[in-house]
Design a protein around this motif. Sequence first.
Motif, mmCIF file in Angstrom:
data_model
loop_
_atom_site.group_PDB
_atom_site.id
_atom_site.type_symbol
_atom_site.label_atom_id
_atom_site.label_comp_id
_atom_site.label_asym_id
_atom_site.label_seq_id
_atom_site.Cartn_x
_atom_site.Cartn_y
_atom_site.Cartn_z
ATOM 1 N N VAL A 108 -2.181 3.713 1.620
ATOM 2 C CA VAL A 108 -2.209 2.916 2.844
ATOM 3 C C VAL A 108 -3.254 1.820 2.719
ATOM 4 O O VAL A 108 -4.354 2.048 2.224
ATOM 5 C CB VAL A 108 -2.520 3.808 4.054
ATOM 6 C CG1 VAL A 108 -2.683 2.964 5.309
ATOM 7 C CG2 VAL A 108 -1.427 4.841 4.246
ATOM 8 N N GLN A 109 -2.902 0.636 3.167
ATOM 9 C CA GLN A 109 -3.841 -0.490 3.167
ATOM 10 C C GLN A 109 -3.858 -1.125 4.545
ATOM 11 O O GLN A 109 -2.806 -1.311 5.172
ATOM 12 C CB GLN A 109 -3.447 -1.528 2.126
ATOM 13 C CG GLN A 109 -4.463 -2.650 1.961
ATOM 14 C CD GLN A 109 -4.094 -3.594 0.834
ATOM 15 O OE1 GLN A 109 -2.964 -3.622 0.370
ATOM 16 N NE2 GLN A 109 -5.061 -4.385 0.397
ATOM 17 N N ALA A 133 -0.942 -2.819 8.764
ATOM 18 C CA ALA A 133 -0.959 -1.650 7.890
ATOM 19 C C ALA A 133 0.249 -1.687 6.961
ATOM 20 O O ALA A 133 1.353 -2.031 7.378
ATOM 21 C CB ALA A 133 -0.944 -0.374 8.715
ATOM 22 N N SER A 134 0.032 -1.330 5.721
ATOM 23 C CA SER A 134 1.131 -1.268 4.758
ATOM 24 C C SER A 134 1.008 0.012 3.947
ATOM 25 O O SER A 134 -0.060 0.614 3.863
ATOM 26 C CB SER A 134 1.116 -2.486 3.838
ATOM 27 O OG SER A 134 -0.105 -2.539 3.117
ATOM 28 N N GLY A 135 2.114 0.411 3.332
ATOM 29 C CA GLY A 135 2.116 1.630 2.543
ATOM 30 C C GLY A 135 2.923 2.714 3.226
ATOM 31 O O GLY A 135 3.857 2.442 3.961
ATOM 32 N N SER A 136 2.528 3.938 3.005
ATOM 33 C CA SER A 136 3.261 5.092 3.536
ATOM 34 C C SER A 136 2.845 5.360 4.973
ATOM 35 O O SER A 136 2.051 6.254 5.252
ATOM 36 C CB SER A 136 3.008 6.323 2.657
ATOM 37 O OG SER A 136 3.424 6.081 1.330
ATOM 38 N N TRP A 150 -9.346 3.138 6.818
ATOM 39 C CA TRP A 150 -10.184 2.078 7.389
ATOM 40 C C TRP A 150 -9.906 0.744 6.725
ATOM 41 O O TRP A 150 -9.637 0.682 5.519
ATOM 42 C CB TRP A 150 -11.672 2.428 7.195
ATOM 43 C CG TRP A 150 -12.079 3.672 7.878
ATOM 44 C CD1 TRP A 150 -12.103 4.937 7.364
ATOM 45 C CD2 TRP A 150 -12.539 3.791 9.231
ATOM 46 N NE1 TRP A 150 -12.545 5.836 8.309
ATOM 47 C CE2 TRP A 150 -12.823 5.150 9.465
ATOM 48 C CE3 TRP A 150 -12.739 2.881 10.268
ATOM 49 C CZ2 TRP A 150 -13.274 5.623 10.689
ATOM 50 C CZ3 TRP A 150 -13.201 3.353 11.483
ATOM 51 C CH2 TRP A 150 -13.470 4.705 11.684
ATOM 52 N N GLY A 151 -10.013 -0.319 7.511
ATOM 53 C CA GLY A 151 -9.970 -1.651 6.965
ATOM 54 C C GLY A 151 -11.327 -2.032 6.401
ATOM 55 O O GLY A 151 -12.293 -1.270 6.482
ATOM 56 N N GLN A 152 -11.408 -3.237 5.851
ATOM 57 C CA GLN A 152 -12.638 -3.679 5.205
ATOM 58 C C GLN A 152 -13.665 -4.196 6.214
ATOM 59 O O GLN A 152 -14.839 -4.348 5.872
ATOM 60 C CB GLN A 152 -12.325 -4.775 4.169
ATOM 61 C CG GLN A 152 -12.110 -6.162 4.739
ATOM 62 C CD GLN A 152 -10.733 -6.343 5.370
ATOM 63 O OE1 GLN A 152 -9.911 -5.432 5.410
ATOM 64 N NE2 GLN A 152 -10.484 -7.553 5.868
#
Length: 115
Positions: free
Chosen positions: A2-3, A24-27, A105-107
């Motif tokens: 997840v990103q 959000a991207s990914g699973s 978490w994001g950056q």
Amino acid sequence: QVQLVESGGGLVQPGGSLRLSCAASGSIFSTNAMGWYRQAPGKQRELVALITSRSTTIYADSVKGRFTISRDNAKNTVSLQMNSLQPEDTAVYYCYLKISSYDYWGQGTQVTVSS
């Protein structure tokens, strides 16, 4: 994997507005909670706002009536509209995603409220 990618931070004068967005991207599964935390210098990270996949919302007392959280389940995005910003809102804002027992978490994006 997840990103989370945030955007929308910056410098604003007291009383001004900003809008934060997070993609959000990914699973990503449909049942989850998304939201925003913030951390000011020398302080612990604190919850700002949270929204579930059924759009139940939770706000910190300090932002109630000024901030509004929303999400787009189809696009896996969450946004935070921040109005009537005050110097005490200055912090790094982090996008947050919870899937089952996992936290992501994001950056972080800097929000500075100053004249």
